[in-house]
Design an enzyme around this catalytic site. Sequence first.
Site, PDB file in Angstrom:
ATOM      1  N   ASP A 159      -0.707  -1.065   5.874  1.00  0.00           N
ATOM      2  CA  ASP A 159      -0.470  -0.451   7.181  1.00  0.00           C
ATOM      3  C   ASP A 159      -1.296  -1.131   8.269  1.00  0.00           C
ATOM      4  O   ASP A 159      -2.365  -1.668   8.010  1.00  0.00           O
ATOM      5  CB  ASP A 159      -0.865   1.036   7.145  1.00  0.00           C
ATOM      6  CG  ASP A 159       0.163   1.855   6.370  1.00  0.00           C
ATOM      7  OD1 ASP A 159       1.277   1.339   6.165  1.00  0.00           O
ATOM      8  OD2 ASP A 159      -0.167   2.991   5.983  1.00  0.00           O
ATOM      9  N   GLU A 163       0.837  -1.195   0.000  1.00  0.00           N
ATOM     10  CA  GLU A 163       0.000   0.000   0.000  1.00  0.00           C
ATOM     11  C   GLU A 163       0.880   1.256   0.000  1.00  0.00           C
ATOM     12  O   GLU A 163       1.723   1.427   0.868  1.00  0.00           O
ATOM     13  CB  GLU A 163      -0.877  -0.037   1.259  1.00  0.00           C
ATOM     14  CG  GLU A 163      -1.465   1.292   1.648  1.00  0.00           C
ATOM     15  CD  GLU A 163      -2.121   1.257   3.038  1.00  0.00           C
ATOM     16  OE1 GLU A 163      -2.055   0.196   3.719  1.00  0.00           O
ATOM     17  OE2 GLU A 163      -2.671   2.283   3.424  1.00  0.00           O
TER      18      GLU A 163
END
Length: 668
Positions: free
Chosen positions: A508, A435
């Site tokens: 995350d 990401e």
Amino acid sequence: MAKKKTEEISKQNQEYTAKSINVLKGLEAVRKRPAMYIGDVGSRGLHHLINEVVDNSIDEALAGYNDRVVVTIHKDQTVTVEDRGRGIPVDMHPVEKKSALEVVMTVLHAGGKFDKNSYKVSGGLHGVGVSVVNALSEWMSVEVKREGKIYFQEYIRGIPKASVKQKGTYKGENTGTKITFKPDREIFKTIKFNFETVAERMRELAYLNKDVTMILRDETADEEETFRFKGGLIDFVKYLDEQRNSLHKPVYIEGEKENTPVEICFEYSDSYNENVHTYVNNINTIEGGTHLVGFRTALTRTFNNYAYKNGLIKESSKISLTGDDFKEGLTAVISVKVMEPQFEGQTKTKLGNGEVKSIVETIVGEKLSEYLEENNSVAKKIIDKCVRAAEAREAARKARELIRRKNALDTLHLPGKLADCSINDPEHCEIYIVEGDSAGGSAKQGRDRRFQAILPIKGKILNVEKAKINKVLENQEIQAIISAVGSGIGEDFDPDKSRYGKIILMTDADVDGSHIRTLLLTFLYRHMKELIASGKVYIAQPPLYKIKKGKEELYAFDDDEREKILKRMKADGKGKKSKEDEIVEVEEESEETTQTKGITISRYKGLGEMNPEQLWSTTMNPETRTILQVNLESAAAADKIFETLMGDAVEPRRDFIEKHAKYANLDV
Ligand code: 0RA
């Protein structure tokens, strides 16, 4: 005469001793390599213990002798599984000089030898027998009610404390078996059972065995749930489609050929996804197999025949409905019972018995044509839906063609932002789907470029649960994933073409990160399911905290670990004075503020906060990292969760989040 008798006894004794040694060797083998028998020694393997005992009770139900299973999780981490089956046989074995009960409880694979003509489980992780559970339990006890008497025996790590004893009598007809065990802390990383995990399997078994009541009690939380579904597979299909709009009432098909009972229920909804679950002897055959092939073949042929016969498809329209057109919006449960099932495939969850294909095909062919003749309006609705699917498939093919011409899905033209690895043996290569560009940058610098590829993706990818296939294909991030992975999509999908043996999702450790992970998993689940089924998809585990004291730097992956490290560091500092023990909590990565002698805790908010070396050593180095393998063990539950989290209905999503907020931590 006396001599002969003595010789005989001595021979028997030798045999007895030899058998006992074999038993000990067997138990030892299980304790030495538990993962070979139950998969792993984490939470999954732990829950497998309950499943194993419950499956035995269900085998009794399959044989027609049991109608109730009660599982109790006690406060002291022990679990009791009680059934109303025939009770494990207790008669004395003449050679082994032991009760059959002791043999079943202590000898590997002894459970199935007694009853040849039954639908039992013989492959995969299932069917290893209660003796394996016994070997992996610190303590275990069994109580059998049979022929008016109660028998019992206790074990320590699989070894009987004494021979089988009678401990009283009972009145009435209630035979049965009651097994209590305490998983061994020396073996398992955790011995904490999770109510929902146990409930999931029991719910599934209750749907598959409509005459059996499954009760789960959790004394640690004062919770109890009863699973009893008189409608069986019909209830199962309704449950699976709870949040979809179905086009008709579920179609139920039942039949038996060559001692192979077949039970199928299906319905069509207005969804774009397929939702098919198959079982053999109550085992989820995640990879499908001959029963599924038989069903699909019959479904396609029967509907096509009906459609032409009744003029629902004009020959001039040039539309022919293929197997794929019957997948869209189909929810189905297939349950067959096979005497000697052969399990194949990567995870041994694919039925291999060839004869089952034609058995299922014949039964479905006959019963479904009858049903369609009697339910013309249902037939018309389903065929209309499939014709529209065929048209959409044609549109998708054109879209794919268009995109392919632009080279977007082509592996010859890998996406620009992919940092590929240098070797090209898929088995040894892995791709990190990361990401964000900044984390992607760190990962590119930190990786071992020989076998690790990095694909950074931007923000939230498309929610495929709500999109038609041509929209899915137009999405840039999804195009990048498809061409990087290389296994194609839709009709071209071929899991064997994957360019990587591991596909690792790295997002995350915050709310947005878990949302992105869910979106990625939804895409993989709906469009590349076989990659998950064959165990190629993983989730990276970046650390949550860095804990620093002096020169020592440690990482914690959850709050428990953080507390353990702190405790140890504080203990190390004992004897020295004051400031040593002071703990400074730092919110952002800001080592400058760290006190040289105190303990500093930094909480990582995102992967981007880690420098390449840290990312490598904590999250990417195969020697030190932990990655979670994504599995389809509870595919029905997964389907339900994706539909709940990503589908249209708002109300159930809110309920789900309220119920699971603590655990799921998903932002939707
Ligand atoms: C061996 C033979 C028979 C039943 C069982 C084992 C049995 C095992 C378990 C484990 C939990 N509950 C169980 N119930 C039965 C056949 C019994 C017969 O032929 O009478």
